[in-house]
Design a protein around this motif. Sequence first.
Motif, mmCIF file in Angstrom:
data_model
loop_
_atom_site.group_PDB
_atom_site.id
_atom_site.type_symbol
_atom_site.label_atom_id
_atom_site.label_comp_id
_atom_site.label_asym_id
_atom_site.label_seq_id
_atom_site.Cartn_x
_atom_site.Cartn_y
_atom_site.Cartn_z
ATOM 1 N N GLY A 100 -2.099 -2.743 -5.317
ATOM 2 C CA GLY A 100 -2.511 -1.851 -4.135
ATOM 3 C C GLY A 100 -1.725 -0.832 -3.812
ATOM 4 N N TYR A 101 -0.405 -0.655 -4.786
ATOM 5 C CA TYR A 101 0.270 0.680 -4.311
ATOM 6 C C TYR A 101 -0.324 1.914 -4.890
ATOM 7 C CZ TYR A 101 3.914 -2.884 -3.605
ATOM 8 O OH TYR A 101 4.896 -3.948 -3.080
ATOM 9 N N THR A 102 -0.298 2.855 -4.236
ATOM 10 C CA THR A 102 -0.469 4.280 -4.735
ATOM 11 C C THR A 102 0.798 4.956 -5.563
ATOM 12 O OG1 THR A 102 -1.488 4.811 -2.457
ATOM 13 C CG2 THR A 102 -1.052 6.706 -3.905
ATOM 14 N N VAL A 103 0.266 5.163 -6.691
ATOM 15 C CA VAL A 103 1.472 5.581 -7.508
ATOM 16 C C VAL A 103 1.448 7.080 -8.112
ATOM 17 C CG1 VAL A 103 2.509 4.836 -9.933
ATOM 18 C CG2 VAL A 103 1.061 3.234 -8.686
ATOM 19 N N SER B 154 0.752 -1.147 -0.136
ATOM 20 C CA SER B 154 0.181 0.030 0.072
ATOM 21 C C SER B 154 0.859 1.201 0.093
ATOM 22 C CB SER B 154 -0.861 -0.059 1.290
ATOM 23 O OG SER B 154 -0.273 -0.295 2.343
ATOM 24 N N GLU B 155 2.103 1.077 -0.164
ATOM 25 C CA GLU B 155 2.962 2.350 -0.008
ATOM 26 C C GLU B 155 2.919 3.107 -1.353
ATOM 27 O OE1 GLU B 155 5.097 -1.147 2.319
ATOM 28 O OE2 GLU B 155 4.159 -0.777 0.454
ATOM 29 N N ARG B 156 3.658 4.406 -1.217
ATOM 30 C CA ARG B 156 3.712 5.109 -2.159
ATOM 31 C C ARG B 156 4.763 5.308 -3.094
ATOM 32 N NH1 ARG B 156 0.181 9.389 -3.220
ATOM 33 N NH2 ARG B 156 -0.318 9.417 -1.064
ATOM 34 N N VAL B 157 4.489 4.885 -4.485
ATOM 35 C CA VAL B 157 5.555 4.733 -5.418
ATOM 36 C C VAL B 157 5.715 5.801 -6.620
ATOM 37 C CG1 VAL B 157 6.608 2.865 -6.938
ATOM 38 C CG2 VAL B 157 5.591 2.057 -4.843
ATOM 39 N N LEU B 158 6.955 6.241 -6.708
ATOM 40 C CA LEU B 158 7.127 7.191 -7.716
ATOM 41 C C LEU B 158 7.774 6.312 -8.798
ATOM 42 C CD1 LEU B 158 7.162 10.063 -9.126
ATOM 43 C CD2 LEU B 158 9.358 10.257 -7.901
ATOM 44 N N VAL B 159 7.208 6.396 -10.173
ATOM 45 C CA VAL B 159 7.716 5.657 -11.310
ATOM 46 C C VAL B 159 8.073 6.681 -12.109
ATOM 47 C CG1 VAL B 159 6.931 4.456 -13.342
ATOM 48 C CG2 VAL B 159 6.090 3.978 -11.028
ATOM 49 N N VAL B 160 9.394 6.611 -12.855
ATOM 50 C CA VAL B 160 9.818 7.518 -13.614
ATOM 51 C C VAL B 160 10.516 6.711 -15.018
ATOM 52 C CG1 VAL B 160 11.708 9.477 -13.774
ATOM 53 C CG2 VAL B 160 10.837 8.715 -11.453
ATOM 54 N N GLU B 161 9.825 7.140 -16.057
ATOM 55 C CA GLU B 161 9.986 6.365 -17.284
ATOM 56 C C GLU B 161 9.647 7.259 -18.384
ATOM 57 O OE1 GLU B 161 10.783 4.308 -20.255
ATOM 58 O OE2 GLU B 161 10.991 3.021 -18.407
ATOM 59 N N LEU C 295 9.938 -5.078 -5.411
ATOM 60 C CA LEU C 295 9.147 -4.073 -4.417
ATOM 61 C C LEU C 295 9.291 -4.554 -3.100
ATOM 62 C CD1 LEU C 295 6.341 -2.845 -6.726
ATOM 63 C CD2 LEU C 295 8.356 -1.554 -6.159
ATOM 64 N N ARG C 296 8.789 -5.813 -2.800
ATOM 65 C CA ARG C 296 8.574 -6.025 -1.229
ATOM 66 C C ARG C 296 9.852 -6.316 -0.672
ATOM 67 N NH1 ARG C 296 5.049 -3.549 -0.037
ATOM 68 N NH2 ARG C 296 6.047 -4.207 1.917
ATOM 69 N N ASP C 297 10.994 -6.785 -1.501
ATOM 70 C CA ASP C 297 12.376 -7.091 -1.070
ATOM 71 C C ASP C 297 12.969 -5.886 -0.518
ATOM 72 O OD1 ASP C 297 12.150 -9.885 -1.609
ATOM 73 O OD2 ASP C 297 13.413 -9.523 -3.560
#
Length: 641
Positions: free
Chosen positions: A545-548, A521-528, A634-636
Motif C-alpha cells: 500500500g505504500y507510495t514508492v 500508505s506513506e511515501r517511501v524512497l527506495v535506494v538500491e 517499516l511499521r516499527d
Amino acid sequence: MPHRLISPRTASPQELDAVVHVLDGADIIIHRLEGTITHWSIGCENMYGWTREEAVGEKIHELLSTRYPVSQEDIQATLKSRGFWQGEIVHRHKRGQDINISTRCVLVNLPDGDQSIIQTNSDVSALKKAEESVKTREAHLTSILDTVPDAMVVIDQKGIVMSFSKAAERLFGMTADQICGRNVNNLMPNPYRDEHDGYIGHYLKTGEKRIIGYGRVVTGQRADGSRFPMELHVGEATANGERIFTGFVRDLTSRMKIEEDLRQAQKMEAVGQLTGGLAHDFNNLLTVISGNLEMIEDKLPPGPLRDILRDAQEAAADGAKLTGQLLAFGRRQPLNPKQVDLGQLVSSFSDLLRRTLGEDIKLSTILSGAHFDALVDGPQLQNAILNIALNARDAMPKGGSLTTEVSRVTLDADYAKMYPEVRSGNFVLISMTDTGSGMTDEVKKRAIEPFFTTKEVGSGTGLGLSMVYGFVKQSGGHLQIYSELGRGTTIRIYLPVSAGGNAGQTDASVGAAKIPLLRGSERVLVVEDDSRVRKVAVARLNDMGYTVIEAENGRRALEIIKARDDIALLFTDIVMPGGMNGDELAQEAKSLRPGLAVLFTSGYSEPTLAAKDILAGAQWLRKPYTARELAGKLRDLLDAS
C-alpha cells in the motif's frame, strides 16, 4: 491579441426589427439590459422550443434557466466597459434538457436612453460531447500508458519527441517536459546519437526499414549518462500528412543479468562434471602409483633411494588431496550427511579457527535465534568454513575482523526469481564476513572457478571456494558471494533445514505466516544500485500500500529528497557505487529532513562492517529479507516517528 473596445451604437426599434427580420433563421435574441426579451427569432424557436409569443416579455435568464461561467453583474460590467461579452453558457430547452451555448452579446443604445443587448447564440452541445468523449478516451489511453510497464516514446519524422510516457520517465530518468520538443537521439549514446537522423532520412527517402515493425536490442542512455540494454519495437502511422513513429522500449538489464547468472550456473555445472570425472579417473591412477610405491618401499633397504621414494609418495598424497577437492567441486565426493545443529557446530569450531587465523584477526560468532538443525556432513562443512576463513585471512594481511553468524532464513519466490539456481524454502544461513580488501566484479564472477586465484604463484591452488561451492550444491544448498572492493567480503552458505528443524518451528511462527502483512500508505524512497533487488523491493512496498519512489544511487536519492518534503521513510542499501554510500546518504538526508525515518539494508552480516556509525534511531535489515520482515520494520519505524 487583445480584443478592441466596441462603442455601443444607437439603434431604433425599427432597426432592431429589421435585424431580426433579415436574420430570422439565425439564433438571435434581443433583450433589455435587465433581461426582458423584446425580439425572438425563428432560429431560437427551433433551438429552444419556445415560440416567439411565449418568449417575448419574459426574463431571458429565467425562461432559459441560464447558467453563466461568471456572475451576471460581472457580465454587465464587461458589457458597459467594453461594449460586448462572449463566452460559453448553458441554457435549458422547453422540454428540460440542457443546451451548451457559445454566445456573443453586443450592447446597443436605444433612442429613449435605455440599453438593449443583441445576443447571437450557437448550439455547441455536439461539440462539447465530442470534446468530453475525446477527453475520456485520452484519460483512458493515458491510464493504460501509465500502467504498461514498457516505456513509450512518440516522435515525428524529424526525430522530435512528441510524447513520453510515465514508464519512459522512470526508465530514462527524465520528465516528459525535459525531453518533449527535443531530438530523440538525446536518449542514445554515440555512435547511434550522431547517426540517428540519417536513419530516419534514409527510410523516408528509400522506404528501407531497419527497425520499424521489428523487435531489436539496442543501447539506451539515461539522463545521468549511464547506458543500458533495451528491446525496441517501432510502429509507424500518418497524421495530417506527416509520419509519426511510436517506439515501445523494454529494459533488458534484469533479464540479461539473470541470463548471465544462468549461463554462469550452467558453465559451472559443466565444469563440475568435467573436473569430477577427471578427478575420479586420476584417483584411480594415483591409487596404482601410490600402491606400487609402497610395495617398492618395502623391498628397498634404507638409503638415498628410499628417501627419494618417500618424496614421491608424499607428492602422490598431495595429488590425492587435490583430486579430493576436485571431487568436492564436481559434487562427487562421498558425503555422510547427518542431522547437525549448525549453531553448535560453528561455535565449537571457533577455537580451531581462532588458532588458525592468529592474533591479528578478531573472530566473532553470532547465533541469531534457535533451531539450526540441518542434514549435512559435519566434517565437510567444517572444512568449507576453514577454507573461507583462510581466504579471509589472506585478504586481511594487516589484520581485521571475521564475523560468523548463524540464522534461520526463508528464501521466498521473489528472491528465487532473481537467482535462477536458487529454490525457495527454509534454510539455515551461515554468513562469514571479513573486513578485507574485497573483490572486483570480475573476480566475483570467477571466484568459484577451479584453479582461479588472485594469490601469487605457488601460494594457493584456487580450489578453496570451488570445493565449498561443490559441497554446498551437493548438500542441496546455495552459495552466495557479496563483496565490495576495499570494504570486505561476505560468503553466505544456505543449507536446507532438516525435518527436525522444521518440527522445531513454533506453532506461533507457523500461524504468523497466515496473518496479513502490515500495511501503510506513506511515501517511501527506495535506494538500491542492483536493479533486480530494487525492482523486488518496490513491488513488495506497492503491494503493502505504500507510495514508492526509487533511486539507483545516493546522489540521485539526495536530489529527490531536496525536491520533495513528503517522503516519510528512506530505505537504502548501505554499500553503493557512485561516491555516496547509504550511511552518508542517511546523514545528509536527516540534516535536510530531521523527521525522516531510515531503514538500512545490507548484504553484510553486521551493518557496522559497512557503516562505521549507524544513524541513531535507524534500523537495518539483512539481505535477503522476507516481505513480512520488511513490513514489520517499516511499521516499527513509521509508527515511532
